[in-house]
Write an enzyme that holds these catalytic residues in place. Structure first.
Site, PDB file in Angstrom:
ATOM      1  N   PRO A  69       0.813  -1.217   0.000  1.00  0.00           N
ATOM      2  CA  PRO A  69       0.000   0.000   0.000  1.00  0.00           C
ATOM      3  C   PRO A  69       0.847   1.269   0.000  1.00  0.00           C
ATOM      4  O   PRO A  69       1.995   1.269   0.457  1.00  0.00           O
ATOM      5  CB  PRO A  69      -0.802  -0.113   1.306  1.00  0.00           C
ATOM      6  CG  PRO A  69      -0.786  -1.563   1.645  1.00  0.00           C
ATOM      7  CD  PRO A  69       0.536  -2.074   1.158  1.00  0.00           C
ATOM      8  N   CYS A  70       0.271   2.332  -0.521  1.00  0.00           N
ATOM      9  CA  CYS A  70       0.944   3.636  -0.575  1.00  0.00           C
ATOM     10  C   CYS A  70       0.678   4.368   0.738  1.00  0.00           C
ATOM     11  O   CYS A  70      -0.449   4.756   1.025  1.00  0.00           O
ATOM     12  CB  CYS A  70       0.395   4.433  -1.757  1.00  0.00           C
ATOM     13  SG  CYS A  70       1.071   6.085  -1.947  1.00  0.00           S
ATOM     14  N   GLN A  71       1.710   4.546   1.566  1.00  0.00           N
ATOM     15  CA  GLN A  71       1.571   5.193   2.870  1.00  0.00           C
ATOM     16  C   GLN A  71       2.660   6.243   3.067  1.00  0.00           C
ATOM     17  O   GLN A  71       3.784   6.088   2.581  1.00  0.00           O
ATOM     18  CB  GLN A  71       1.683   4.147   3.992  1.00  0.00           C
ATOM     19  CG  GLN A  71       0.602   3.082   3.956  1.00  0.00           C
ATOM     20  CD  GLN A  71       0.928   1.932   4.898  1.00  0.00           C
ATOM     21  OE1 GLN A  71       1.791   1.118   4.616  1.00  0.00           O
ATOM     22  NE2 GLN A  71       0.234   1.880   6.025  1.00  0.00           N
ATOM     23  N   ASN A 125       2.227  -0.292  -7.785  1.00  0.00           N
ATOM     24  CA  ASN A 125       1.444   0.578  -6.920  1.00  0.00           C
ATOM     25  C   ASN A 125       0.545   1.481  -7.749  1.00  0.00           C
ATOM     26  O   ASN A 125       0.633   1.507  -8.973  1.00  0.00           O
ATOM     27  CB  ASN A 125       2.375   1.416  -6.034  1.00  0.00           C
ATOM     28  CG  ASN A 125       1.855   1.559  -4.618  1.00  0.00           C
ATOM     29  OD1 ASN A 125       0.743   2.047  -4.416  1.00  0.00           O
ATOM     30  ND2 ASN A 125       2.635   1.136  -3.633  1.00  0.00           N
ATOM     31  N   HIS A 147       2.885  11.317  -4.308  1.00  0.00           N
ATOM     32  CA  HIS A 147       2.414  11.178  -2.929  1.00  0.00           C
ATOM     33  C   HIS A 147       3.360  11.889  -1.973  1.00  0.00           C
ATOM     34  O   HIS A 147       4.572  11.709  -2.030  1.00  0.00           O
ATOM     35  CB  HIS A 147       2.317   9.688  -2.574  1.00  0.00           C
ATOM     36  CG  HIS A 147       1.674   9.411  -1.258  1.00  0.00           C
ATOM     37  ND1 HIS A 147       2.388   9.137  -0.121  1.00  0.00           N
ATOM     38  CD2 HIS A 147       0.375   9.373  -0.894  1.00  0.00           C
ATOM     39  CE1 HIS A 147       1.564   8.914   0.880  1.00  0.00           C
ATOM     40  NE2 HIS A 147       0.328   9.059   0.438  1.00  0.00           N
TER      41      HIS A 147
END
Length: 430
Positions: free
Chosen positions: A173-175, A213, A220
């Site tokens: 996941p993109c965090q 992703n 981001h």
């Protein structure tokens, strides 16, 4: 970007560097990599141009031929320096030996199945969601499906892997990283699911890795998230390349863009005869009528009576702009008054176009994907067809869980072409 070969030769003389082999050693790249840098057929990586300039004790701009490619002086780490815009047709690529894959965040198996179609073998697949893990077991009983927490697996990797792994894959996941850019290592990424992925990479040291992703990862947190990831990969001893790939270019009837990061272990890069390149887009791009013929019957989420009456008014290829104004206002609510980003509302897909990006729910108001002829969302098997899953691939769990698994998956055919590009690269070493 083209390099000024005459200027480079002159600068080599100034530094008493007599051969290209000696120059390559000082830059810490292979002779073949240096040849690629000098070739007009390949785009040199900016980071290698910077290293070359440093060895020659000049500014990068002193050795760049084209004025429009001049670099900012004293530029910081830039994620775009690692964007690779080199492509190759891999349609007919076949493996010349077996390569195994250890996959993290496997989901319903879209990435793993696509890599299998490219000739790669799944050694193990990590997935904590019980329905997705069961999907993997049902369809591939021989795969080692590890239904466990990824952090536990990263800490106890020897319990799960007992052989050398060629490729690590997965879509974490993109965090946001709490300390992005301060230490540029594992410590930056603690508390995110990228951390165990990078820890597994550090322990396995595979020949290559695939990290997939959402497109939004590029910008981001103002690009800091991607830059920290790239720095971690580089510190682990990998040459890294990334690009945005649109699934529609790779035999998928869907406009779905993903960032794909490829890492090649540095010792291989130094020995390579040709560099890694991303898969070339296919000439024909499928549309819905190509993939939704004779679809097996399956469950489907129904619209409410009110929503069905609204969607009946929308033609194929249309959306809320095709509705009478008052009906559109009532249906859209506050969104009617907000600017932009509303074309997904009340959207009915046409047979002659690809589907827009499938989501984890087939009837969300902001991302509507209505069937071209029938006033309903796409069914489970239609969802799967659009994601290029074969009809025999079964999904476990309730209807909502199945939609979620399919909507989260990497399109199988996109994964196949990514896998073929890696097979093409690795074949040179056998």
């Amino acid at each position: 970007m083209r390099l000024n070969k005459g200027s480079i030769i002159e600068k080599m003389k100034n530094q008493n560097i007599k051969t290209q082999t000696e120059l390559a050693e000082k830059i810490d790249i292979s002779k073949s990599q240096l040849s690629f840098m000098f070739s007009d057929e390949y785009e040199p990586l900016k980071k290698n141009v910077i290293k070359l300039a440093d060895v020659l004790k000049v500014s990068p701009n002193d050795i760049i031929l084209d004025e429009e490619d001049q670099m900012p002086i004293n530029s910081d780490f830039n994620r775009y320096d690692y964007k690779l815009d080199e492509f190759i047709d891999v349609s007919n690529v076949r493996k010349n030996k077996d390569y195994n894959v250890f996959e993290t965040f496997a989901g319903a198996g879209g990435l793993a199945l696509g890599l299998e179609s490219a000739g790669l073998s799944t050694y193990g697949a990590v997935e904590i969601d019980k329905n997705a893990a069961e999907t993997l077991r049902i369809n591939r009983p021989k795969w080692k499906v590890i239904e466990n927490d990824i952090e536990f697996i990263a800490d106890n990797l020897d319990e799960f892997i007992d052989e050398e792994i060629d490729i690590l894959s997965g879509g974490y996941p993109c965090q946001t990283f709490s300390y992005a850019g301060k230490r540029n290592g594992f410590a930056d990424t603690r508390g995110t699911l990228f951390y165990p992925y990078s820890k597994i990479l550090s322990k396995l040291k595979p020949k290559a890795f695939i990290a997939e992703n959402v497109r939004g990862l590029v910008n981001h947190d103002d690009g800091k998230t991607l830059e920290v990831m790239l720095k971690v990969f580089i510190k682990e001893g990998y040459e890294v390349y990334w690009n945005i790939l649109n699934s529609w270019n790779y035999d998928v009837a869907q406009k779905r863009e993903r960032i794909v990061i490829i890492g090649i272990r540095e010792d291989l890069v130094k020995e390579q005869k040709y560099p890694f390149r991303f898969p070339l887009a296919q000439v024909y791009k499928p549309v819905l009528k190509d993939v939704l013929k004779d679809v097996p019957k399956s469950k489907v989420t129904a619209y409410s009576d009110k929503k069905r009456e609204v969607m009946k008014l929308v033609p194929p290829g249309g959306c809320w702009v095709d509705l009478p104004e008052q009906i559109a206002k009532d249906y859209m609510g506050k969104s009617w008054y907000s600017g932009g980003g509303k074309r997904g509302m009340a959207r009915r897909i046409s047979w002659d176009e690809p589907c827009l990006t499938l989501t984890t729910s087939p009837s969300q108001k902001q991302t509507e994907r209505c069937h071209p002829d029938e006033t309903r969302p796409f069914s489970i098997r239609e969802y799967a067809r659009i994601q290029s899953f074969p009809d025999e691939w079964e999904f476990s769990g309730g209807v909502g869980a199945q939609y979620r698994q399919i909507g989260n998956a990497v399109p199988v055919n996109l994964a196949k072409y990514i896998g073929k590009s890696l097979v093409h690269y690795l074949n040179q070493f056998n």
